[in-house]
Motif scaffolding. Structure first.
Motif, PDB file in Angstrom:
ATOM      1  N   ALA A 236       0.830  -1.213   0.000  1.00  0.00           N
ATOM      2  CA  ALA A 236       0.000   0.000   0.000  1.00  0.00           C
ATOM      3  C   ALA A 236       0.859   1.255   0.000  1.00  0.00           C
ATOM      4  O   ALA A 236       0.559   2.223  -0.720  1.00  0.00           O
ATOM      5  N   LEU A 237       1.936   1.260   0.766  1.00  0.00           N
ATOM      6  CA  LEU A 237       2.798   2.427   0.810  1.00  0.00           C
ATOM      7  C   LEU A 237       3.527   2.619  -0.525  1.00  0.00           C
ATOM      8  O   LEU A 237       3.621   3.745  -1.028  1.00  0.00           O
ATOM      9  N   ALA A 238       3.997   1.537  -1.103  1.00  0.00           N
ATOM     10  CA  ALA A 238       4.660   1.638  -2.410  1.00  0.00           C
ATOM     11  C   ALA A 238       3.691   2.169  -3.473  1.00  0.00           C
ATOM     12  O   ALA A 238       4.067   3.018  -4.290  1.00  0.00           O
ATOM     13  N   ILE A 239       2.458   1.694  -3.441  1.00  0.00           N
ATOM     14  CA  ILE A 239       1.442   2.175  -4.392  1.00  0.00           C
ATOM     15  C   ILE A 239       1.157   3.664  -4.168  1.00  0.00           C
ATOM     16  O   ILE A 239       1.030   4.432  -5.133  1.00  0.00           O
ATOM     17  N   ALA A 240       1.074   4.082  -2.907  1.00  0.00           N
ATOM     18  CA  ALA A 240       0.794   5.483  -2.599  1.00  0.00           C
ATOM     19  C   ALA A 240       1.922   6.393  -3.095  1.00  0.00           C
ATOM     20  O   ALA A 240       1.667   7.488  -3.595  1.00  0.00           O
ATOM     21  N   VAL A 241       3.152   5.939  -3.011  1.00  0.00           N
ATOM     22  CA  VAL A 241       4.307   6.763  -3.369  1.00  0.00           C
ATOM     23  C   VAL A 241       4.572   6.759  -4.871  1.00  0.00           C
ATOM     24  O   VAL A 241       5.062   7.746  -5.417  1.00  0.00           O
ATOM     25  N   VAL A 242       4.235   5.680  -5.555  1.00  0.00           N
ATOM     26  CA  VAL A 242       4.585   5.582  -6.975  1.00  0.00           C
ATOM     27  C   VAL A 242       3.938   6.698  -7.804  1.00  0.00           C
ATOM     28  O   VAL A 242       4.508   7.134  -8.805  1.00  0.00           O
ATOM     29  N   GLY A 243       2.808   7.199  -7.373  1.00  0.00           N
ATOM     30  CA  GLY A 243       2.193   8.330  -8.067  1.00  0.00           C
ATOM     31  C   GLY A 243       3.083   9.563  -8.050  1.00  0.00           C
ATOM     32  O   GLY A 243       3.216  10.270  -9.053  1.00  0.00           O
ATOM     33  N   PHE A 244       3.733   9.817  -6.909  1.00  0.00           N
ATOM     34  CA  PHE A 244       4.682  10.933  -6.810  1.00  0.00           C
ATOM     35  C   PHE A 244       5.889  10.691  -7.713  1.00  0.00           C
ATOM     36  O   PHE A 244       6.416  11.613  -8.328  1.00  0.00           O
ATOM     37  N   VAL A 245       6.329   9.438  -7.780  1.00  0.00           N
ATOM     38  CA  VAL A 245       7.466   9.080  -8.629  1.00  0.00           C
ATOM     39  C   VAL A 245       7.144   9.396 -10.089  1.00  0.00           C
ATOM     40  O   VAL A 245       7.947  10.003 -10.794  1.00  0.00           O
ATOM     41  N   TYR A 246       5.953   8.995 -10.533  1.00  0.00           N
ATOM     42  CA  TYR A 246       5.561   9.267 -11.912  1.00  0.00           C
ATOM     43  C   TYR A 246       5.405  10.759 -12.168  1.00  0.00           C
ATOM     44  O   TYR A 246       5.801  11.259 -13.225  1.00  0.00           O
ATOM     45  N   ASP A 247       4.852  11.488 -11.210  1.00  0.00           N
ATOM     46  CA  ASP A 247       4.728  12.939 -11.357  1.00  0.00           C
ATOM     47  C   ASP A 247       6.097  13.591 -11.506  1.00  0.00           C
ATOM     48  O   ASP A 247       6.290  14.474 -12.343  1.00  0.00           O
ATOM     49  N   ASP A 248       7.047  13.149 -10.680  1.00  0.00           N
ATOM     50  CA  ASP A 248       8.407  13.689 -10.777  1.00  0.00           C
ATOM     51  C   ASP A 248       9.022  13.361 -12.129  1.00  0.00           C
ATOM     52  O   ASP A 248       9.692  14.197 -12.728  1.00  0.00           O
ATOM     53  N   PHE A 249       8.805  12.164 -12.591  1.00  0.00           N
ATOM     54  CA  PHE A 249       9.358  11.751 -13.880  1.00  0.00           C
ATOM     55  C   PHE A 249       8.821  12.634 -15.001  1.00  0.00           C
ATOM     56  O   PHE A 249       9.569  13.082 -15.867  1.00  0.00           O
ATOM     57  N   ILE A 250       7.529  12.923 -14.951  1.00  0.00           N
ATOM     58  CA  ILE A 250       6.912  13.758 -15.980  1.00  0.00           C
ATOM     59  C   ILE A 250       7.431  15.195 -15.903  1.00  0.00           C
ATOM     60  O   ILE A 250       7.773  15.795 -16.919  1.00  0.00           O
ATOM     61  N   SER A 251       7.520  15.723 -14.704  1.00  0.00           N
ATOM     62  CA  SER A 251       7.921  17.132 -14.578  1.00  0.00           C
ATOM     63  C   SER A 251       9.435  17.346 -14.539  1.00  0.00           C
ATOM     64  O   SER A 251       9.916  18.382 -14.994  1.00  0.00           O
ATOM     65  N   LEU A 252      10.202  16.384 -14.035  1.00  0.00           N
ATOM     66  CA  LEU A 252      11.645  16.580 -13.871  1.00  0.00           C
ATOM     67  C   LEU A 252      12.489  15.772 -14.855  1.00  0.00           C
ATOM     68  O   LEU A 252      13.682  16.008 -14.978  1.00  0.00           O
ATOM     69  N   GLY A 253      11.872  14.804 -15.494  1.00  0.00           N
ATOM     70  CA  GLY A 253      12.593  14.021 -16.489  1.00  0.00           C
ATOM     71  C   GLY A 253      13.248  12.765 -15.948  1.00  0.00           C
ATOM     72  O   GLY A 253      13.110  12.409 -14.784  1.00  0.00           O
ATOM     73  N   GLU A 254      13.969  12.137 -16.847  1.00  0.00           N
ATOM     74  CA  GLU A 254      14.564  10.837 -16.586  1.00  0.00           C
ATOM     75  C   GLU A 254      15.530  10.831 -15.399  1.00  0.00           C
ATOM     76  O   GLU A 254      15.678   9.828 -14.708  1.00  0.00           O
ATOM     77  N   GLU A 255      16.185  11.942 -15.149  1.00  0.00           N
ATOM     78  CA  GLU A 255      17.146  12.042 -14.037  1.00  0.00           C
ATOM     79  C   GLU A 255      16.487  11.790 -12.685  1.00  0.00           C
ATOM     80  O   GLU A 255      17.147  11.421 -11.721  1.00  0.00           O
ATOM     81  N   SER A 256      15.178  12.002 -12.606  1.00  0.00           N
ATOM     82  CA  SER A 256      14.474  11.864 -11.330  1.00  0.00           C
ATOM     83  C   SER A 256      14.066  10.428 -11.033  1.00  0.00           C
ATOM     84  O   SER A 256      13.626  10.132  -9.923  1.00  0.00           O
ATOM     85  N   TRP A 257      14.220   9.521 -12.007  1.00  0.00           N
ATOM     86  CA  TRP A 257      13.704   8.160 -11.847  1.00  0.00           C
ATOM     87  C   TRP A 257      14.483   7.392 -10.776  1.00  0.00           C
ATOM     88  O   TRP A 257      15.680   7.181 -10.888  1.00  0.00           O
ATOM     89  N   PRO A 258      13.790   6.939  -9.709  1.00  0.00           N
ATOM     90  CA  PRO A 258      14.452   6.192  -8.640  1.00  0.00           C
ATOM     91  C   PRO A 258      14.453   4.687  -8.962  1.00  0.00           C
ATOM     92  O   PRO A 258      13.509   3.965  -8.639  1.00  0.00           O
ATOM     93  N   SER A 259      15.491   4.221  -9.590  1.00  0.00           N
ATOM     94  CA  SER A 259      15.506   2.832 -10.067  1.00  0.00           C
ATOM     95  C   SER A 259      15.390   1.815  -8.936  1.00  0.00           C
ATOM     96  O   SER A 259      14.740   0.781  -9.093  1.00  0.00           O
ATOM     97  N   PHE A 260      15.997   2.113  -7.783  1.00  0.00           N
ATOM     98  CA  PHE A 260      15.887   1.165  -6.672  1.00  0.00           C
ATOM     99  C   PHE A 260      14.446   1.114  -6.157  1.00  0.00           C
ATOM    100  O   PHE A 260      13.906   0.035  -5.913  1.00  0.00           O
ATOM    101  N   PHE A 261      13.836   2.279  -5.985  1.00  0.00           N
ATOM    102  CA  PHE A 261      12.432   2.295  -5.564  1.00  0.00           C
ATOM    103  C   PHE A 261      11.589   1.480  -6.535  1.00  0.00           C
ATOM    104  O   PHE A 261      10.744   0.688  -6.130  1.00  0.00           O
ATOM    105  N   ASN A 262      11.827   1.675  -7.819  1.00  0.00           N
ATOM    106  CA  ASN A 262      11.053   0.967  -8.830  1.00  0.00           C
ATOM    107  C   ASN A 262      11.219  -0.553  -8.697  1.00  0.00           C
ATOM    108  O   ASN A 262      10.247  -1.303  -8.824  1.00  0.00           O
ATOM    109  N   GLU A 263      12.436  -1.001  -8.439  1.00  0.00           N
ATOM    110  CA  GLU A 263      12.688  -2.435  -8.265  1.00  0.00           C
ATOM    111  C   GLU A 263      11.885  -2.990  -7.086  1.00  0.00           C
ATOM    112  O   GLU A 263      11.262  -4.056  -7.184  1.00  0.00           O
TER     113      GLU A 263
END
Length: 103
Positions: A39-66
């Protein structure tokens, strides 16, 4: 997230990865339930995607994604299969093992 990253002097990507590390280790040690971590990972992933859209590829947290994908794998399985035990737990165990190897 903004305030937390200001306080600790980190990027949002770093914060996501730190959170993922705590979720993975906590789940692996039995401190956190699968439901809590998922549930926490699902809640946070929305912020991750928002950051990716607004900040670009540099913002992608690969470990979080794993870690997110490991918990995601435990959500649904074939009838008669415990997806948490069959998929999520081994994936998280490997992640935690890799963390120990990198220490």
């Amino acid at each position: 997230m903004e305030r937390w990253t200001e306080i600790v002097g980190a990027t949002r990507r770093d914060a996501y990865d730190v959170l993922a590390r705590h979720l993975a280790i906590g789940f692996h040690k039995g401190q956190f339930s699968f439901g809590f971590c998922d549930a926490l990972a699902i809640a946070v992933v929305g912020f991750v995607y928002d950051d990716f859209i607004s900040l670009g590829e540099e913002s992608w947290p690969s470990f979080f994604n794993e870690v997110y994908l490991a918990f995601d794998a435990g959500e649904v399985g074939q009838p008669g299969t415990d997806a948490v035990e069959a998929f999520a737990r081994p994936m998280i165990a490997k992640i935690v093992e890799d963390l120990a190897d990198d220490a």
